[in-house]
Design a protein around this motif. Sequence first.
Motif, short mmCIF file in Angstrom:
data_model
loop_
_atom_site.label_atom_id
_atom_site.label_comp_id
_atom_site.label_asym_id
_atom_site.label_seq_id
_atom_site.Cartn_x
_atom_site.Cartn_y
_atom_site.Cartn_z
N LEU A 77 0.83 -1.20 0.00
CA LEU A 77 0.00 0.00 0.00
C LEU A 77 0.86 1.25 0.00
CD1 LEU A 77 -2.40 -1.09 2.90
CD2 LEU A 77 -2.64 -1.57 0.45
N HIS A 78 0.48 2.22 -0.82
CA HIS A 78 1.11 3.53 -0.78
C HIS A 78 0.02 4.54 -0.43
CE1 HIS A 78 2.56 7.44 -2.20
NE2 HIS A 78 3.72 6.98 -1.78
N PHE A 79 0.36 5.48 0.44
CA PHE A 79 -0.61 6.47 0.91
C PHE A 79 -0.26 7.85 0.39
CE2 PHE A 79 -0.69 2.91 3.71
CZ PHE A 79 -2.02 2.74 4.00
N ASP A 80 -1.29 8.57 -0.03
CA ASP A 80 -1.09 9.93 -0.51
C ASP A 80 -0.91 10.89 0.66
OD1 ASP A 80 -3.67 10.49 0.49
OD2 ASP A 80 -4.60 10.55 -1.49
N GLU A 81 -0.79 12.17 0.36
CA GLU A 81 -0.55 13.18 1.40
C GLU A 81 -1.73 13.33 2.37
OE1 GLU A 81 -2.10 14.74 -2.33
OE2 GLU A 81 -0.18 13.81 -1.92
N ASP A 82 -2.90 12.83 1.98
CA ASP A 82 -4.07 12.87 2.86
C ASP A 82 -4.23 11.58 3.67
OD1 ASP A 82 -4.87 15.44 1.99
OD2 ASP A 82 -5.81 14.56 0.21
N GLY A 83 -3.29 10.66 3.52
CA GLY A 83 -3.35 9.41 4.26
C GLY A 83 -4.26 8.36 3.65
N LEU A 84 -4.64 8.57 2.38
CA LEU A 84 -5.50 7.61 1.69
C LEU A 84 -4.67 6.74 0.75
CD1 LEU A 84 -8.49 9.95 0.80
CD2 LEU A 84 -8.31 8.33 2.71
N ILE A 85 -5.11 5.52 0.53
CA ILE A 85 -4.39 4.58 -0.33
C ILE A 85 -4.55 5.02 -1.79
CG2 ILE A 85 -4.22 2.19 -1.12
CD1 ILE A 85 -5.50 1.45 1.66
N ASP A 86 -3.43 5.33 -2.44
CA ASP A 86 -3.49 5.72 -3.85
C ASP A 86 -2.84 4.69 -4.76
OD1 ASP A 86 -0.81 6.22 -3.32
OD2 ASP A 86 -0.88 8.33 -3.89
N ASP A 87 -2.17 3.71 -4.18
CA ASP A 87 -1.59 2.62 -4.95
C ASP A 87 -1.70 1.35 -4.12
OD1 ASP A 87 -0.02 1.83 -7.41
OD2 ASP A 87 1.30 1.10 -5.82
N PHE A 88 -2.30 0.31 -4.70
CA PHE A 88 -2.57 -0.93 -3.99
C PHE A 88 -2.15 -2.08 -4.90
CE2 PHE A 88 -5.68 -2.66 -0.70
CZ PHE A 88 -5.34 -3.99 -0.87
#
Length: 139
Positions: A88-99
């Motif tokens: 999992l990669h998280f964006d600057e808002d803490g949301l998963i943007d790559d799974f």
Amino acid sequence: MHPFRKAVEDRDERAITALLAENVVFTSPVAFKPYPGKPITAAILRGVLRVFEDFRYVREIADPGGRDHALVFTATVDGREINGCDFLHFDEDGLIDDFTVMVRPLSAAQALSAAMGAQFERIAAEAAAEAGAAAERER
């Protein structure tokens, strides 16, 4: 425990979906091209919850900055034990943007492919309904 791990272990579909960025890209261990977008990713993850039996995370690995996580899991699919990892990669808002998901062994990956293939009509319909609902909310 990471919030995504907790949501999955609790089988909390709403919490799982809430942790996905709108622009998330899901890379399957058994499909050739990635699936872009929150509606299809959420629908795929619901499908996975339906086909995995005895699912459990066994290890959690995080980078010091907290933007990358690896969650190692085991499960059973059609009687075959599967080992895998959710990257999992998280964006600057803490949301998963790559799974990205990786699984082994090959026989279990093939069982997963068949089980998810059987779910895919439902998954596509759920994703289309979610995308339509999201478009309505934006209007």
